[in-house]
Design an enzyme around this catalytic site. Structure first.
Site, PDB file in Angstrom:
ATOM      1  N   GLU A   1       0.847  -1.193   0.000  1.00 26.12           N
ATOM      2  CA  GLU A   1       0.000   0.000   0.000  1.00 26.12           C
ATOM      3  C   GLU A   1       0.885   1.247   0.000  1.00 26.12           C
ATOM      4  OE1 GLU A   1      -3.903   1.538   2.494  1.00 26.12           O
ATOM      5  OE2 GLU A   1      -2.288   0.548   3.596  1.00 26.12           O
TER       6      GLU A   1
ATOM      7  N   CYS B   1      -4.887  -3.657   3.515  1.00 31.64           N
ATOM      8  CA  CYS B   1      -4.549  -3.211   4.871  1.00 31.64           C
ATOM      9  C   CYS B   1      -5.706  -3.353   5.871  1.00 31.64           C
ATOM     10  CB  CYS B   1      -4.022  -1.771   4.795  1.00 31.64           C
ATOM     11  SG  CYS B   1      -3.062  -1.243   6.247  1.00 31.64           S
TER      12      CYS B   1
ATOM     13  N   LYS C   1     -10.181   0.250  -1.945  1.00 36.34           N
ATOM     14  CA  LYS C   1     -10.185  -0.107  -0.530  1.00 36.34           C
ATOM     15  C   LYS C   1     -11.538   0.233   0.102  1.00 36.34           C
ATOM     16  CE  LYS C   1      -7.393   0.662   3.670  1.00 36.34           C
ATOM     17  NZ  LYS C   1      -6.241   1.427   4.198  1.00 36.34           N
TER      18      LYS C   1
END
Length: 277
Positions: free
Chosen positions: A40, A164, A119
């Protein structure tokens, strides 16, 4: 299938980060990787969250996407470009009040973008000393995204994308398991504080409960913007065993993922078929 997860300590210099990513991806290709995953924010860890807006691109064009496409082609890799900031379709990011998607793009070895994941879960954390709120500059995605990879091992791998903070939300990964995913990706930039407490246990749990491989690229070290990230880029098998990892600093983590092992794990413990709720 041999997979590489890349660990970086990205800086505030876009050009330096791209040069380092290119070198690490070249090392991954030389090591026999078929699929490589960048972390990321591989392209920039800015001084301010709003710095992402300055390098945001529309989908399908821009130097970051060109870099990923050309590198995939040059190295003959399936390449997942960690995350880059993408404008909403048709949007023009001109002010700090605008938001972008934290987008993970997958490219085939011919340089074609084959998957685009935004995301879904945006990180917010405040322990009185450290404060983060991704929603200040990021727009949340809404849809899980998968792609299929025909490997040199003769198997078609189905791959589920995440980023993440997503890993704290097991329902996303269960949806992937129900869709037949074999490998879960989690390019990340975990803070040192949360990573020390939760990184490994969350990743191993996602592997175990879904009987799937997990590939987690990472940021790992002290960044020149003052942020410290946890690191520990790792590859995990469906039984929850860590196949390979790197504690800190930039490098390549490589491991062979055995499709037959996945099949055996799901056969001897058919937990995915035993769900009740």
């Amino acid at each position: 299938m041999k997979v590489a997860v890349i660990q970086m300590v990205s800086s505030t210099s876009l050009s330096a980060n791209l040069a380092q990513a290119a070198d690490l991806l070249h090392q991954a290709a030389l090591g026999g990787a078929e699929l490589a995953v960048l972390p990321e924010y591989f392209c920039l860890m800015g001084q301010r969250d709003a710095d992402k807006l300055g390098i945001a691109e529309p989908f399908g064009q821009g130097p970051l996407q060109q870099f990923l496409a050309e590198t995939a082609r040059a190295e003959g890799l399936w390449l997942v470009g960690g995350t880059i900031p993408l404008r909403a379709d048709g949007a023009d990011v001109t002010t700090a009040s605008e938001r972008v998607f934290n987008a993970s793009l997958a490219f085939s070895p011919d340089g074609t973008c084959i998957a685009r994941y935004h995301k879904i879960h945006l990180f917010r954390f405040d322990n009185g000393t450290e404060r983060y709120d991704e929603s200040a500059v990021l727009e949340a995605g809404t849809e899980p995204v998968m792609f299929d990879l025909d490997s040199r091992d003769g198997h078609r791998w189905r791959i589920g994308m995440s980023v993440c903070y997503d890993m704290r939300f097991p329902e996303l990964y269960r949806a992937y398991a129900e869709a037949g995913v074999h490998l879960l990706l989690a390019p990340s930039a975990f803070t040192y504080t949360t990573g020390q407490a939760h990184w490994e246990v969350l990743l191993r749990a996602r592997a175990i409960e879904n009987l799937a491989f997990v590939a987690a690229a990472a940021q790992g070290g002290q960044h020149d913007n003052g942020r410290q990230t946890w690191g520990q880029a790792m590859l995990i098998d469906p039984w929850g065993q860590v196949l390979a990892q790197r504690a800190q600093q930039a490098g390549v983590v490589l491991a062979e993922l055995d499709f037959e092992l996945l099949t055996a794990c799901r056969s001897r413990l058919p937990a995915l078929a035993h769900r009740v709720l």
